[in-house]
Design an enzyme around this catalytic site. Structure first.
Site, PDB file in Angstrom:
ATOM      1  N   CYS A  88       4.732  -0.213   2.893  1.00 51.58           N
ATOM      2  CA  CYS A  88       5.342  -1.506   3.247  1.00 51.58           C
ATOM      3  C   CYS A  88       6.566  -1.405   3.846  1.00 51.58           C
ATOM      4  CB  CYS A  88       5.301  -2.321   1.937  1.00 51.58           C
ATOM      5  SG  CYS A  88       6.423  -1.779   0.741  1.00 51.58           S
ATOM      6  N   HIS A  94       8.804  -4.315  -3.344  1.00 50.87           N
ATOM      7  CA  HIS A  94       7.882  -4.640  -2.097  1.00 50.87           C
ATOM      8  C   HIS A  94       8.754  -4.935  -0.874  1.00 50.87           C
ATOM      9  CE1 HIS A  94       4.248  -5.260   0.184  1.00 50.87           C
ATOM     10  NE2 HIS A  94       4.697  -6.493   0.520  1.00 50.87           N
ATOM     11  N   ASP A 118       0.936  -1.211  -0.088  1.00 48.65           N
ATOM     12  CA  ASP A 118       0.190  -0.150  -0.130  1.00 48.65           C
ATOM     13  C   ASP A 118       0.856   1.222   0.028  1.00 48.65           C
ATOM     14  OD1 ASP A 118       1.132  -0.037   2.562  1.00 48.65           O
ATOM     15  OD2 ASP A 118      -0.744   0.025   3.651  1.00 48.65           O
TER      16      ASP A 118
END
Length: 191
Positions: free
Chosen positions: A57, A176, A54
Site C-alpha cells: 500500500c 494502511h 495488500d
C-alpha cells in the site's frame, strides 16, 4: 434437524450481532479516524483515494502520487530502488532496525535480508522506506494522520510534496496507507 424455535433464536442472535457491529462501525476507532481524516483533507480540498490493502500500500500510494506528476515508476521499481538506496546508505538506516526477539540492532546479514524482503515480498513499508524514497525521488513526502500533525519526510527538497494518508485503524491487520486526490468538482458543488 433444528427446530423452528431454535432457528428463530439463532436468527435473532445473528441479527443482534449485526446490529452491534453496525453500532461499533459508527463509534469505533476506524470510523472516528475516517471522519477526522475526511475533515482534515476537505479543508485542503483533498479526499482519500483508496489503495488496496495488500502489503504494497505505501508503494502503491507513492506510485499513484507519481502518476499525478506524469512519472510512471512501478511498485516493483520503487521497491527495488528503495532497497538499493538503503543498502548503499547502511549507516543511515541500520541504527533504526532492531531484532524484535533480542532488541539488538540488526546485524549486517539481517539488514541484507530486510532489504531483500523489500524487493521480493509484500513487506510493509514505513518511515525508513519513506526516507529512502524521498531521497530517490528528490521530493518531500507528506503523511497525513488523524490524530497527529502531518509528518514531512524529505523537507530539504523543494518540489510539491507527494501526499499519503496513514491510517492506524483502517483494516483488521492494522496500519494502511492511501493516496489522495483533489476533491472533484461534483463534490465541491454539493457542499
Amino acid at each position: 434437524m433444528i427446530s423452528k424455535d431454535k432457528k428463530a433464536a439463532l436468527e435473532k442472535e445473528r441479527e443482534e450481532r449485526i446490529a452491534e457491529a453496525e453500532i461499533e462501525n459508527l463509534t469505533g476507532a476506524r470510523h472516528v479516524e475516517s471522519e477526522k481524516l475526511a475533515q482534515i483533507l476537505a479543508a485542503r480540498q483533498l479526499e482519500i483515494k483508496q489503495i488496496p490493502s495488500d502489503g504494497h500500500c505505501m508503494y502503491r500510494a507513492i506510485e499513484d502520487q507519481l502518476k499525478e506528476q506524469d512519472c510512471s515508476l512501478t511498485v516493483a521499481v520503487l521497491r527495488s530502488q528503495t532497497a538499493d538506496y538503503m543498502q548503499s546508505h547502511v549507516e543511515d538506516f541500520l541504527p533504526f532496525l532492531t531484532n524484535p526477539n533480542s532488541g539488538e540492532m540488526y546485524t549486517p546479514e539481517e539488514f541484507g535480508k530486510y532489504c531483500d524482503d523489500i524487493v521480493n515480498t509484500a513487506a510493509w513499508g514505513g518511515q525508513l522506506e519513506l526516507r529512502a524514497l524521498s531521497h530517490i525521488l528528490r521530493s518531500p513526502i507528506e503523511i497525513i494522520q488523524a490524530d497527529s500533525p502531518p509528518i514531512v519526510v524529505g523537507e530539504e527538497y523543494s518540489k510539491k510534496p507527494l501526499i499519503l494518508v496513514y491510517m492506524r485503524h483502517a483494516y483488521g491487520l492494522g496500519e494502511h496507507y492511501n493516496s489522495v486526490t483533489e476533491l472533484s468538482a461534483a463534490t465541491e458543488n454539493c457542499s
